[in-house]
Design an enzyme around this catalytic site. Structure first.
Site, short mmCIF file in Angstrom:
data_model
loop_
_atom_site.label_atom_id
_atom_site.label_comp_id
_atom_site.label_asym_id
_atom_site.label_seq_id
_atom_site.Cartn_x
_atom_site.Cartn_y
_atom_site.Cartn_z
CD GLU A 128 -3.11 -0.46 0.12
OE1 GLU A 128 -2.82 -0.55 -1.09
OE2 GLU A 128 -4.18 -0.01 0.53
CB THR A 181 -4.23 6.52 -3.84
OG1 THR A 181 -5.27 5.68 -4.34
CG2 THR A 181 -4.34 6.60 -2.33
N1 HSE Z 1 -7.61 6.04 3.42
C1 HSE Z 1 -6.99 6.09 2.14
C2 HSE Z 1 -7.28 7.44 1.50
C3 HSE Z 1 -7.54 4.99 1.29
O1 HSE Z 1 -8.42 7.89 1.59
O2 HSE Z 1 -6.37 8.04 0.93
C4 HSE Z 1 -6.98 4.94 -0.09
O3 HSE Z 1 -7.68 3.94 -0.82
#
Ligand code: HSE
Length: 307
Positions: A128, A181
């Protein structure tokens, strides 16, 4: 045993108010990986799907996961990974986390469950971090463990499985747009004004209480996000209008799934979830944006062996 096939579910991170600390696993949608080990050292990754993935193994999220597993266990093996089914990367429903969870779980099975579930989440978080530039577990933890997981703390990691109401339905749409992201995280301010922090932690408490009491209405009104959504909704055209229509049609909440671009609505029956799905379809169709949708229940099952 030196070869195994595993399924890891898609997941929805944040559940609105729980930025980086709450995520839920979805039924049926997910990644399938085949993992094998033999004597030796090294890692080969074969992508057998038609989803484009980085050709360089150093850029594939499963590489740091396998490395972390070997580092934590002191084991050594020549590992082969075949990616057989893949959630589209950048969809916002935990695509990288599903691969990471599958890799961590699969290698652990082949080494006779040497690591605990929580340690598998630690391995998955390495992938991640490669994908998003941050160690967040709100996709990885539900993908590994199933259900709805609260990350009460990161240092040390403290994972709490929350109850999943039997009638919690989700309508999800993945509009075919790219929202990275990394970018969606980089636009967030580092400071949260106190009045927003107060509203947000009130909501997190309400969400947890709603999950314990199976009160979908309380869950829904607690999901409002004052931290990330105000900055991220610009990436989703017509977000406020879509939400207004979906709430009017009987769903309890609509939010961005993780960092987007997928959005999801929660409802207490299949029918309002189906209505929300139809409204989502019409919304993106009107803008000429392709999509896929699904209506699913939240799944208590995490990553598992399949045959
Ligand atoms: N919590 C993370 C974000 C999840 O919102 O950036 C990314 O999938």
């Amino acid at each position: 045993m030196n070869k195994i096939k595993v399924f890891a579910p898609a997941s929805i991170a944040n559940m609105g108010c729980g930025f980086d600390i709450i995520g839920m696993a979805l039924d049926e949608v997910g990644d399938v990986l085949e993992i094998s080990i033999e004597d030796g050292d090294g890692l080969t990754i074969e992508n057998e799907t038609n989803v484009p993935l980085p050709a360089d193994p150093e850029e594939n999220v499963v590489t740091p996961v396998i490395r972390k597993f070997m580092e934590m266990t002191g084991k050594k093996a020549k590992v082969g990974i075949r990616i057989l089914k893949k959630i589209y990367p950048g969809s916002g429903i935990g695509s990288s986390a599903a691969s990471c969870a599958a890799a961590a779980f699969g290698i652990n099975e082949l080494f006779d469950h040497i690591l605990t579930e929580e340690e598998l989440v630690v391995c998955a978080m390495e992938g991640e971090n490669l994908a998003s530039g941050g160690y967040h577990a709100d996709n990885a933890a539900p993908a590994v463990m199933g259900g709805i997981v609260l990350i009460r703390g990161y240092e040390p990691l403290d994972l709490i499985k929350l109850p999943v109401p039997g009638n919690l339905y989700c309508a999800v749409i993945h509009p075919h747009m790219i929202v990275s992201t990394k970018e969606a995280r980089s636009i967030l301010p580092q400071q949260v004004p106190l009045h927003n922090a107060i509203r947000q932690w009130g909501n997190v408490g309400g969400l947890v209480a709603g999950l314990y009491s199976s009160d979908i209405s309380l869950i829904g009104r607690s999901m409002q996000d004052y931290v990330a959504e105000p900055y991220r909704k610009q990436f989703i055209p017509g977000f406020d209008t879509l939400r207004k229509n979906i709430l009017q049609a009987g769903a309890q909440a609509m939010n961005i799934s993780g960092s987007g671009p997928s959005v999801f609505a929660v409802a207490n029956h299949f029918e309002p979830a189906r209505k929300a799905e139809n409204l989502m379809k019409r919304h993106f169709e009107a803008m000429g944006i392709e999509y896929e949708t699904f209506v699913v229940k939240v799944s208590n099952k995490g990553t598992r062996v399949i045959y």
